[in-house]
Every structure is written in structure tokens, then in C-alpha cells.
Write an enzyme that holds these catalytic residues in place. Structure first.
Site, PDB file in Angstrom:
ATOM      1  N   HIS A  96       0.821  -1.220   0.000  1.00 40.71           N
ATOM      2  CA  HIS A  96       0.000   0.000   0.000  1.00 40.71           C
ATOM      3  C   HIS A  96       0.847   1.259   0.000  1.00 40.71           C
ATOM      4  O   HIS A  96       2.075   1.216   0.184  1.00 40.71           O
ATOM      5  CB  HIS A  96      -0.955   0.002   1.200  1.00 40.71           C
ATOM      6  CG  HIS A  96      -0.263   0.009   2.556  1.00 40.71           C
ATOM      7  ND1 HIS A  96       0.276   1.146   3.097  1.00 40.71           N
ATOM      8  CD2 HIS A  96      -0.055  -0.984   3.459  1.00 40.71           C
ATOM      9  CE1 HIS A  96       0.798   0.863   4.287  1.00 40.71           C
ATOM     10  NE2 HIS A  96       0.620  -0.430   4.524  1.00 40.71           N
ATOM     11  N   CYS A 154       3.009  -4.874   6.771  1.00 40.67           N
ATOM     12  CA  CYS A 154       2.654  -4.627   5.374  1.00 40.67           C
ATOM     13  C   CYS A 154       3.829  -4.019   4.619  1.00 40.67           C
ATOM     14  O   CYS A 154       4.825  -3.616   5.205  1.00 40.67           O
ATOM     15  CB  CYS A 154       1.442  -3.695   5.294  1.00 40.67           C
ATOM     16  SG  CYS A 154      -0.108  -4.462   5.826  1.00 40.67           S
TER      17      CYS A 154
END
Length: 308
Positions: free
Chosen positions: A188, A204
Site C-alpha cells: 500500500h 505490510c
């Protein structure tokens, strides 16, 4: 040992100074890109230089260990680590090599590769080694912190974290997110520029806004993703030239700094020449993440001269 300087005539990045797309080398060759240099002007600092050249912050620090990242001397030369060896893995889809904090995306026609700096999980919240795929693409993603995130935030800040954070400047996912399989892990964007090319996330993979937008716009669902842990990469170029690239390994589980482990494959690659190990030792003790060439021994020089 010399750092590799690759001529643009031999292998050139496509586009402008910030380009991250390279022609894939033919055969078994793994070398792409070329080292660049930035002349420091007043007001420069490493985070700004890293963004300008689309490289990671830690990669820039490793390549320039004796330079103050916040006050680099004016008129000094900063090495930009834009030469690299493709990881020894099948050139398909997305490959993320955790120690080098880079994401590789191989085009479906296997002609080009795009390389991006990424942020990964910090110590204790490591990004896992895995094989997965892109299962979902989200624009303006909503962030719903997990139970563990709530507990950790309260312990660190003494206040409750919001149950839902909508799209906007307070959302740590940025404007785009790609989900990995059925997991909670995402590739992301970010609402904070600092942290790309570092170990700073909760597991992440973070990217610069322009980079994640490119992936969002250009890669299809079900694209294969492999996350690997390979701090040492090697390659024979032109049949005899030995290139090696060493990165700082990930931190151990107890938080201690890891040392470079030389595998049997690397030992065979370097060989038994003491001169080669003598050349390599400084890069093992302090990895710089730069592609370097093991200087040929006398017999190799004669062979090379004879072949001209």
C-alpha cells in the site's frame, strides 16, 4: 574490489532520472542499472535525495556509511545505489527481497523489470517470507486496525485508536492498496513519506504514492507475489566476471543485529582464492548493498587478455 559502473550504452534505464524500469538482461545475466552520483547542494538531506532518485533511505545510508544523512557536506558526492543483481528466482510477477528493501515487477512479456523501494515490517512485526498473489485492489482504502494494533497503540500512547479510519490524510494506507491472497497483509501507499526503504510498518509493504499508483494501474489481479529473504546475491557476467551484492540481513528474533551468513553456494562462487576473501571481508563486515566485482586473479587476467 571495485564497484560496478555500468554504461548507459550497455544497459540503460528507460525514462528520466527517476526511472525504475530496466531492460531485462539476456541469458543468465542478472546485472541491471548503473551507479549514479549526486552532488550535494545546500539544504540536501538523505530523505529528499532518496525520493529524488526513487531509492530507499536505508539503502542510501548503507551505500554512504561515512556521510551524515541529515547534513551531508555541500559539494560532496553521494552514491546512489541504482545498480543491482536480479534475485535468483523465476522472473514472474512481483518479487520482494526483504533485506534489500526492494520490490521487483517483471513484465508479462519478460522484457523489462521495474524496481521500487519499499518499507517493510519493523522488528517484532516482521513481513513474512511467503508465496501469494494479488487478490484485491483497493482505491481510497479504509483502515480497520486489528485487535493487536489497538492493544499496541494503547500501550505506546495511552489512548484508544479509532476503530475505523476513512480514506484521507490520516489513513496510513495512502490512496491505493493491493491485498496479498486471503491474508491481512497489503502492499500500500502511505500518508508519511518517511519510512519507505526502512523497517517501519506493522508487517505490510509500504510504497511511495506514485509507485503504488503505478502498480495499481498496471498489474492485474492474481499477479504472483513472492516475498524472499536473500541478503547476498551473486552473478557470473560475460561468462567469467564475478559480481556480488551484499545487504544487511534482517534483525534476529531477539532484536540483535544479524551478521552476513555465507552459504555453500556463495562459498563455491567466491572460490578458494584468499585474495578474493580478503577483498570481500569489508563488505561482509559492513554491507553496503552495492554491486561489486571480485578482481580477477593472475590466471584469470591472462585468460581474459588471451581472449581479446
Amino acid at each position: 574490489m571495485k564497484v560496478i559502473y555500468l554504461s548507459l550504452v550497455i544497459l540503460m534505464a528507460i525514462g528520466t532520472l527517476n526511472a525504475t524500469e530496466y531492460q531485462l538482461p539476456q541469458g543468465k545475466s542478472r546485472l541491471i542499472g548503473h551507479e549514479q552520483y549526486h552532488t550535494v547542494i545546500k539544504g540536501d538531506y538523505f530523505q529528499q535525495i532518496a525520493e529524488q532518485y526513487n531509492v530507499g533511505f536505508l539503502a542510501l545510508m548503507a551505500a554512504n556509511p561515512n556521510v551524515d544523512p541529515f547534513l551531508p557536506p555541500v559539494n560532496s558526492q553521494v552514491t546512489i545505489p541504482k545498480a543491482m543483481l536480479i534475485p535468483p528466482i523465476r522472473r514472474v510477477g512481483i518479487v520482494i527481497n526483504l533485506p534489500e528493501l526492494r520490490l521487483y515487477y517483471f513484465s508479462p512479456d519478460n522484457k523489462t523489470v521495474r524496481v521500487f523501494p519499499v518499507g517493510i515490517g519493523r522488528e517484532g512485526l516482521e513481513t513474512p517470507v511467503a508465496t501469494s498473489y494479488i487478490s484485491e485492489k483497493r482505491e481510497d482504502p479504509v483502515w480497520r486496525p486489528t485487535k493487536e494494533m489497538h492493544e499496541r497503540y494503547f500501550a505506546e500512547h495511552g489512548k484508544k485508536l479509532a476503530d475505523v479510519v476513512p480514506a484521507g490524510p490520516d489513513n496510513p494506507f495512502g490512496k491505493y492498496a493491493l491485498r496479498l491472497g486471503t491474508s491481512e497483509y497489503l502492499i500500500h501507499g502511505s500518508n508519511k513519506r518517511f519510512g519507505i526503504g526502512m523497517r517501519a510498518s506493522s508487517g505490510c509493504i509500504r510504497m511511495y504514492d506514485d509507485d503504488i499508483k503505478w502498480l495499481y494501474d498496471n498489474i492485474p489481479l492474481k499477479t504472483k507475489v513472492r516475498i524472499i529473504d536473500q541478503p547476498v546475491k551473486v552473478s557470473y557476467e560475460n561468462g567469467h566476471k564475478k559480481l556480488i551484492e551484499i545487504h544487511q540481513p534482517l534483525t534476529e528474533e531477539d532484536g540483535s543485529k544479524s551478521t552476513v551468513k555465507i552459504s555453500d553456494v556463495v562459498q563455491r562462487f567466491v572460490g578458494t582464492e584468499r585474495a578474493h576473501w580478503h577483498q570481500l571481508l569489508p563488505f561482509i563486515e559492513q554491507p553496503k548493498g552495492l554491486v561489486v566485482e571480485l578482481e580477477p586473479i593472475a590466471s584469470e587476467v591472462k585468460l581474459k587478455d588471451h581472449s581479446k
